[in-house]
Write an enzyme that holds these catalytic residues in place. Structure first.
Site, PDB file in Angstrom:
ATOM      1  N   GLU A  59      10.771   1.169  10.103  1.00 20.28           N
ATOM      2  CA  GLU A  59      11.806   2.189   9.909  1.00 20.28           C
ATOM      3  C   GLU A  59      11.118   3.529  10.093  1.00 20.28           C
ATOM      4  OE1 GLU A  59      13.502   5.046   8.656  1.00 20.28           O
ATOM      5  OE2 GLU A  59      13.701   4.220   6.625  1.00 20.28           O
ATOM      6  N   GLY A  78       3.780   3.955  12.954  1.00 21.88           N
ATOM      7  CA  GLY A  78       4.485   2.688  13.198  1.00 21.88           C
ATOM      8  C   GLY A  78       3.914   1.967  14.412  1.00 21.88           C
ATOM      9  N   CYS A 121      14.105  10.125   5.908  1.00 22.42           N
ATOM     10  CA  CYS A 121      14.185   9.582   7.276  1.00 22.42           C
ATOM     11  C   CYS A 121      15.593   9.729   7.816  1.00 22.42           C
ATOM     12  CB  CYS A 121      13.838   8.099   7.282  1.00 22.42           C
ATOM     13  SG  CYS A 121      12.381   7.699   6.359  1.00 22.42           S
ATOM     14  N   GLU A 153      11.934  15.267  14.718  1.00 20.85           N
ATOM     15  CA  GLU A 153      12.121  15.238  13.272  1.00 20.85           C
ATOM     16  C   GLU A 153      11.270  16.340  12.633  1.00 20.85           C
ATOM     17  OE1 GLU A 153      10.749  11.592  11.342  1.00 20.85           O
ATOM     18  OE2 GLU A 153      12.653  11.543  10.274  1.00 20.85           O
ATOM     19  N   GLY A 213       7.835   5.042   7.936  1.00 19.58           N
ATOM     20  CA  GLY A 213       7.012   6.240   8.122  1.00 19.58           C
ATOM     21  C   GLY A 213       7.205   6.803   9.515  1.00 19.58           C
ATOM     22  N   SER A 214       6.160   7.443  10.032  1.00 19.67           N
ATOM     23  CA  SER A 214       6.286   8.145  11.310  1.00 19.67           C
ATOM     24  C   SER A 214       6.179   7.180  12.498  1.00 19.67           C
ATOM     25  CB  SER A 214       5.196   9.201  11.413  1.00 19.67           C
ATOM     26  OG  SER A 214       3.934   8.574  11.362  1.00 19.67           O
ATOM     27  N   LYS A 227       0.853  -1.187   0.000  1.00 24.60           N
ATOM     28  CA  LYS A 227       0.000   0.000   0.000  1.00 24.60           C
ATOM     29  C   LYS A 227       0.890   1.238   0.000  1.00 24.60           C
ATOM     30  CE  LYS A 227      -1.805   2.850   2.693  1.00 24.60           C
ATOM     31  NZ  LYS A 227      -1.679   4.082   1.895  1.00 24.60           N
TER      32      LYS A 227
END
Ligand code: ADP
Length: 491
Positions: free
Chosen positions: A260, A243, A294, A393, A238-239, A185
């Protein structure tokens, strides 16, 4: 400005998903508009799938894994298919780079670099497929014990919008090399190249149901996929918040995950460093992909003796940076969407309010459409290591500077966030290079360099909130498979 292709690619196309080897719409017929971040205008659409669509895709992948020709295909043949896919990516490279750039707002040059890395991923895993194997284990008298490396089964890949081609390639390359089947996805903001890669996978000859793509929102298609009981393993980039949601959904079925989740990666500059060599690398590590990386080197830690010198050199470069439309191929493109721009703007304003100084700003090109999602890069001197701008981040072209006193102080600041993805160390002292590389908590450490996202051969992943599991390189093949131990009692 720019090339005709990157401005007009996929104009008006209603993209379809790929399930069981067929192009399909969502069952509801609902669609999501696709915008070009360079001008904020709609140019295509993708299906908005939900739980019922996801169920069909997972079942297609399940059937392909349990009953299809894929399950019996020798590793060398799986490898050949991946290599063929790599060749098709290369052959269609101009189109893919233009599509990725228009969809994400990144400069076409970066899209081209992404295509090159994508080709390499499929080649690398194509070559690796028949070179990973189990062991024989010394065991009791009268026994032979061995291990087999087996695929998990149906693997899900939930892909972010920053590097769709590359991140799909690292997931799909390793998962398919090991003989899993896939349901992917892509992010609702950047799905187009994932659909194209699935089309190319069919053209390469992957059997139907091996490489499936469903598009849609994370809360609908993504959530249904990560909690589906017929899925065996989930990978996500992703974030941290998403996650955690995915990890919880997979936990309902006690399934494994590779996550990740980004970072606040330090680049540490000691006073004895080759500063002229370091400065362009320090800038590129945050400016690449507009800081939406990232592994961006988003904090520069500078030894006090050279702080002013390094800060001035960085400021000079930052002032010259220009953001503009993807097809203008400037230093950076636009951010992905207005929400992201608002987040970046808010974090920089908060830092200013907290007393941090903006040392330099780049600019937005005069010809960049007002309706695009541009942000002028910012270089910030952080007042305090505890501030959000030094801890969290930003995911934008914002570089935070921090001063340190000595090696121990540098390591303390480098490790003093919740993240641990990548680190850069600049020093000519060989013993210090080794000491600091060992003490910094990061999945990748670069000495006298930095590789945001680079090196498809290099294992990659995080400590702490940056996630767990390893992707890329040979290491990913272990994450994408399970060990089966077989014991023979032959007397
Ligand atoms: P962003 O908020 O910037 O879109 P995310 O980390 O939330 O970043 O998104 C990365 C990917 O995760 C996208 O493909 C998105 O659709 C998907 N996603 C978002 N929320 C969920 C969720 N609850 N479950 C599964 N996938 C999700």
């Amino acid at each position: 400005m720019g090339t005709h292709l990157s401005r007009t690619i996929a104009e008006g196309r209603a993209f379809t998903q790929l399930v069981g080897g067929r192009a399909v719409d969502s069952l509801s017929g609902e669609r999501i508009d696709v915008l070009s971040p360079s001008d904020g205008k709609v140019f295509a659409s993708i299906p908005a799938s939900g739980a019922a669509d996801v169920d069909l895709a997972v079942r297609a992948a399940r059937r392909a894994f349990d009953d299809g020709p894929w399950a019996r295909m020798p590793a060398v043949e799986r490898g050949r298919l991946l290599t063929k896919l790599g060749q098709l990516v290369e052959k269609n490279g101009t189109e893919l780079a233009a599509l990725e750039s228009r969809d994400t707002g990144k400069p076409v040059r970066q899209g081209r670099a992404d295509v090159n890395a994508t080709t390499r991923y499929y080649e690398f895993y194509g070559g690796a497929a028949d070179k990973i194997h189990g062991d024989t284990i010394p065991f009791l008298d009268g026994y032979t014990a061995l291990t087999l490396r087996e695929p998990h089964g149906v693997v899900v890949g939930i892909i972010p919008w920053n590097y769709p081609l590359q991140i799909l390639a690292r997931v799909a390359g390793a998962a398919l090399a090991m003989g899993n089947t896939l349901v992917v996805k892509p992010a609702e903001d950047a799905s187009l190249t994932t659909i194209r890669i699935a089309e190319l996978a069919l053209e390469a000859g992957f059997p139907e149901g091996v490489f499936n793509v469903v598009t849609g929102y994370g809360r609908d298609a993504g959530a249904a996929l990560s909690g589906h009981p017929l899925v065996d393993y989930v990978t996500f980039t992703g974030s941290p918040a998403t996650g955690a949601a995915i990890q919880k959904a997979a936990a309902e079925n006690n399934r494994g995950v590779t996550l990740e989740l980004g970072g606040k990666s330090p680049q540490i500059v000691f006073a004895d460093a080759d500063i002229d060599a370091a400065v362009p690398v320090l800038v590129n590590a945050i400016i690449q992909n507009g800081g939406q990386t990232c592994s961006a080197g988003s904090r520069v830690l500078i030894e006090r003796a050279v702080y002013d010198e390094v800060a001035e050199a960085l400021a000079e470069r930052f002032s010259a940076l220009v953001a503009g439309p993807h097809d203008a191929d400037l230093d950076l493109g636009s951010l992905i969407n207005p929400r992201q721009r608002q987040k970046v703007t808010g974090m920089v304003s908060d830092a200013e309010r907290a007393g941090c100084e903006i040392l330099a700003r780049g600019s937005i090109h005069a010809d960049a459409p007002e309706s695009g999602f541009y942000y002028a890069p910012a270089l910030i001197a952080a007042k305090d290591t505890k501030l959000a701008i030094a801890q969290e981040e930003v995911f934008g072209p914002v570089l935070t500077l921090l001063a340190f006193d000595d090696e121990a102080d540098a390591i303390g600041i480098a490790n003093g966030t919740e993240y641990g993805l990548v680190a850069g160390i600049w020093t000519r002292d060989g013993a210090r290079q080794h000491r600091v590389a060992k003490r910094v908590r990061a999945g990748q450490v670069f000495v006298n360099g930095y590789g945001a996202g680079g090196g498809i051969e290099l294992p990659f992943g995080g400590f702490k909130r940056s996630g767990h599991g390893r992707e890329k390189g040979f290491e990913a093949l272990y994450d994408m498979s399970a060990t089966k131990t077989v014991v023979f009692n032959h007397g």
